[in-house]
Design a protein around this motif. Structure first.
Motif, PDB file in Angstrom:
ATOM      1  N   SER A  47       0.818  -1.208   0.000  1.00  0.00           N
ATOM      2  CA  SER A  47       0.000   0.000   0.000  1.00  0.00           C
ATOM      3  C   SER A  47       0.855   1.262   0.000  1.00  0.00           C
ATOM      4  O   SER A  47       0.295   2.369  -0.007  1.00  0.00           O
ATOM      5  CB  SER A  47      -0.928   0.011   1.223  1.00  0.00           C
ATOM      6  OG  SER A  47      -1.813  -1.089   1.189  1.00  0.00           O
TER       7      SER A  47
ATOM      8  N   ILE B  41     -11.873  -0.974   6.021  1.00  0.00           N
ATOM      9  CA  ILE B  41     -10.505  -0.783   5.534  1.00  0.00           C
ATOM     10  C   ILE B  41     -10.480  -0.717   4.010  1.00  0.00           C
ATOM     11  O   ILE B  41      -9.674   0.007   3.416  1.00  0.00           O
ATOM     12  CB  ILE B  41      -9.598  -1.907   6.062  1.00  0.00           C
ATOM     13  CG1 ILE B  41      -9.467  -1.793   7.579  1.00  0.00           C
ATOM     14  CG2 ILE B  41      -8.222  -1.860   5.409  1.00  0.00           C
ATOM     15  CD1 ILE B  41      -8.667  -2.914   8.214  1.00  0.00           C
TER      16      ILE B  41
ATOM     17  N   GLY C 231      -7.594   5.916   2.771  1.00  0.00           N
ATOM     18  CA  GLY C 231      -6.423   5.289   3.356  1.00  0.00           C
ATOM     19  C   GLY C 231      -5.567   6.224   4.177  1.00  0.00           C
ATOM     20  O   GLY C 231      -4.330   6.150   4.116  1.00  0.00           O
TER      21      GLY C 231
ATOM     22  N   LEU D 186      -6.603   4.215   9.257  1.00  0.00           N
ATOM     23  CA  LEU D 186      -6.151   2.828   9.172  1.00  0.00           C
ATOM     24  C   LEU D 186      -5.689   2.326  10.536  1.00  0.00           C
ATOM     25  O   LEU D 186      -5.991   1.186  10.921  1.00  0.00           O
ATOM     26  CB  LEU D 186      -5.016   2.721   8.151  1.00  0.00           C
ATOM     27  CG  LEU D 186      -4.423   1.329   7.932  1.00  0.00           C
ATOM     28  CD1 LEU D 186      -5.499   0.363   7.433  1.00  0.00           C
ATOM     29  CD2 LEU D 186      -3.257   1.388   6.959  1.00  0.00           C
TER      30      LEU D 186
END
Length: 471
Positions: free
Chosen positions: A230, A282, A287, A292
Motif C-alpha cells: 500500500s 478498511i 487510506g 487505518l
C-alpha cells in the motif's frame, strides 16, 4: 502473591519477554523480505504456514522431551534452536530453505512457551494462577508491541542486522532461566480429545477456535504484505502492526468480562460481525494513516479475543473432568487453522489484489456470524458458568493455565454432578478420609489419635464422643 512465588515466576517471564521482542517482528520481517525479493503472495503464504505447522507438531510432541530432560535444559535447547534458525535465514534468501527453517523455528518456539507455561502452572497456587497468567499475557503482548516498533530501526541498519538482533535476543533469554535455582517442576501429559468428539460436545467452540487460527495467522503474516504494497515504509508497517497488537492487549479483558455477563454465543456473533465490518471499512474508507491505525486497533481486539471467548463457551458445555483435554484439542484445532490460513488466503489476494486479505477476513466474519447464529437457534446457550480466562494459543500446557477451580465448580453445578466418575470413567475417586464412625456388628470403636487406630479406647466413653443416636 508471595515474594518467593514472584521470584520463581520472574525468571521465566523475563526470558519470555526477551525472546518475545525478537519473535514479535520476525513474521513481519520474513514477509517483507520475501516480498521485496519479488516472490509471489502464494510463496510467502507457504513459507509463513511452515511456522504454524511447526507449532502444531510441537504442541503434540514437545512435552515428552520436556519430561525427559527437565525444564531448564529444555528451555536452553529450544531457545538455541530459535537463534540458530533465525541466524541461518540471514545468510541467504531462499524460500525452500526458509520453509524448513521456519518449520524448525515454530517447533522450537512452541517448546519455549511449553516450558514457561508449565513452569508457571507448577509453581503457582490455584488461587494466584489467574494473576500469573495475566502477567504472562502482558509480557507476551508487550514484547510483541516493542518488537514491531524495533522493526524499522533494525531494518535501516542493514539487511542482516534484524536477524542478528533476533538471534541475540533468543540467546540472551536463556540467562534468566539458567541463573535461577535448579528447580524442576513436572507436568502431566494428557492426550487431546479426538476432533469428532469435540465437534459433538461444542461445535461453536470448535468453529470459533478454527476461525481464530485462520484470522490470527492472516493478520500476522499477510497484513504486513498488504501494508507494504500500500506504499508504507518498513518503519510504518511496524508501527501499524504494533497498534494492532496493542488493541489485542487492551481490548481482550473488557471483551472477556463482557462475555462473562452475557450469552457467549451472542458475544461471538457480535465479534464476527465487527471483524467483517472493520474489514469492509478498511477497503472502502480513505487510506489515511490515522483511520487505518484506528481500524487495525479494533480489528486486533476482535480477532485476538475470538479464541478465548470460544474456549470459555466450550468450557460452559464441557463435562466435568474433561476440561483440560478439551482445551488441548481446541488448541490443536486452532493450530490447524493457523497452518491453513496463508495457503487459503494468498490465492484470493492473487485473484482480487492485495485487498483480497480483507475480503477473506470479511467473508470469514460473515460465515462465523451465520454459523454462530444457527448454533444459537439449535442449542441456546445456558447461563455462563465458566468465568472467562484470557488464553494464549501457544501450547497444550497453556490450556491448563485457564482451568480454574471456579470453572470446574461451575461445570459441576451446570451438569448437576457430584461425582466426577459419573462423567469421566477413568477418574479415580478415593474414599473420604473423614466420615462418621463405621458400624460393624453393632460395635463402635473410638480413637483419640491416628496413632491409636486399631486399638480400642479403654475406659468409659466421654459424653462428647457419644453419637446422638445409633440406628
Amino acid at each position: 502473591m508471595s515474594r518467593q512465588l514472584l521470584a520463581m515466576a520472574l525468571a521465566p517471564l523475563l526470558g519470555l519477554f526477551i525472546l518475545g521482542i525478537g519473535n514479535g517482528f520476525l513474521s513481519t520481517l520474513i514477509t517483507l523480505r520475501l516480498d521485496g525479493a519479488g516472490y509471489s503472495a502464494l510463496v510467502i503464504g507457504w513459507v509463513s504456514s511452515a511456522y504454524f505447522i511447526g507449532l502444531a507438531l510441537g504442541a503434540l510432541f514437545n512435552d515428552r522431551l520436556l519430561l525427559r530432560i527437565g525444564h531448564i535444559r529444555a528451555y536452553g535447547g529450544f531457545a538455541s534452536l530459535v537463534a540458530v534458525t533465525v541466524l541461518l535465514q540471514s545468510l541467504w534468501l531462499d524460500p525452500y530453505a526458509w520453509f524448513v527453517l521456519r518449520l524448525i523455528g515454530g517447533w522450537a518456539t512452541v517448546g519455549v512457551f511449553l516450558v514457561i507455561e508449565s513452569w508457571l502452572l507448577a509453581a503457582a497456587d490455584p488461587k494466584v494462577r489467574g494473576r500469573l497468567l495475566a502477567l504472562y499475557m502482558i509480557a507476551l503482548y508487550a514484547a510483541g508491541v516493542i518488537g514491531q516498533l524495533l522493526l524499522g530501526v533494525t531494518d535501516a541498519a542493514g539487511e542482516m542486522v534484524p536477524f542478528v538482533v533476533i538471534g541475540l535476543l533468543a540467546s540472551l533469554s536463556v540467562l534468566p532461566m539458567a541463573m535461577i535455582p535448579r528447580v524442576s517442576p513436572l507436568i502431566e501429559h494428557a492426550e487431546p480429545l479426538p476432533p469428532h468428539r469435540l465437534i459433538t460436545i461444542t461445535p461453536t467452540g470448535v468453529m470459533g477456535s478454527f476461525g481464530s487460527g485462520l484470522a490470527v495467522a492472516a493478520v500476522y503474516t499477510l497484513l504486513p504484505l498488504y501494508l507494504q504494497r500500500s506504499g508504507l515504509g518498513v518503519d510504518r508497517v511496524g508501527q501499524m502492526m504494533a497498534v494492532m497488537i496493542l488493541g489485542a492487549m487492551l481490548l481482550q479483558y473488557p471483551i472477556g468480562r463482557w462475555s462473562d455477563r452475557h450469552d457467549r454465543q451472542q458475544v461471538l456473533i457480535l465479534i464476527g460481525a465487527c471483524c467483517a465490518l472493520i474489514s469492509l471499512g478498511i477497503l472502502v474508507l480513505p487510506g489515511e494513516p490515522w483511520i487505518l491505525a484506528g481500524l487495525l486497533f479494533f480489528l486486533g481486539g476482535g480477532v485476538f479475543a475470538l479464541y478465548p471467548v470460544a474456549v470459555s463457551h466450550a468450557a460452559d458445555r464441557a463435562p466435568a473432568g474433561a476440561l483440560v483435554r478439551m482445551s488441548q484439542g481446541l488448541l490443536l484445532i486452532n493450530a490447524i487453522g493457523s497452518t491453513l490460513s496463508p495457503p487459503l488466503i494468498t490465492p484470493v489476494m492473487t485473484a482480487l489484489g492485495d485487498g483480497g486479505l480483507f475480503w477473506s477476513l470479511g467473508g470469514l466474519g460473515v460465515f462465523l456470524v451465520l454459523f454462530f447464529s444457527w448454533r444459537r437457534r439449535v442449542r441456546p446457550a445456558p447461563l455462563p458458568v465458566a468465568p472467562f480466562v484470557a488464553t494464549t494459543p501457544q501450547s497444550v500446557v497453556g490450556a491448563e493455565l485457564s482451568i480454574t477451580e471456579e470453572l470446574v465448580q461451575g461445570a459441576l453445578e451446570h451438569e448437576h454432578v457430584e461425582d466426577l466418575s459419573e462423567v469421566v470413567p477413568d477418574v479415580d475417586v478415593a474414599e473420604p478420609l473423614v466420615g462418621p464412625p463405621r458400624e460393624e456388628d453393632d460395635h463402635i470403636e473410638y480413637f483419640d489419635t491416628e496413632a491409636e487406630a486399631g486399638t480400642p479406647r479403654d475406659g468409659p466413653v466421654p459424653d462428647e464422643a457419644r453419637p446422638s443416636s445409633i440406628g
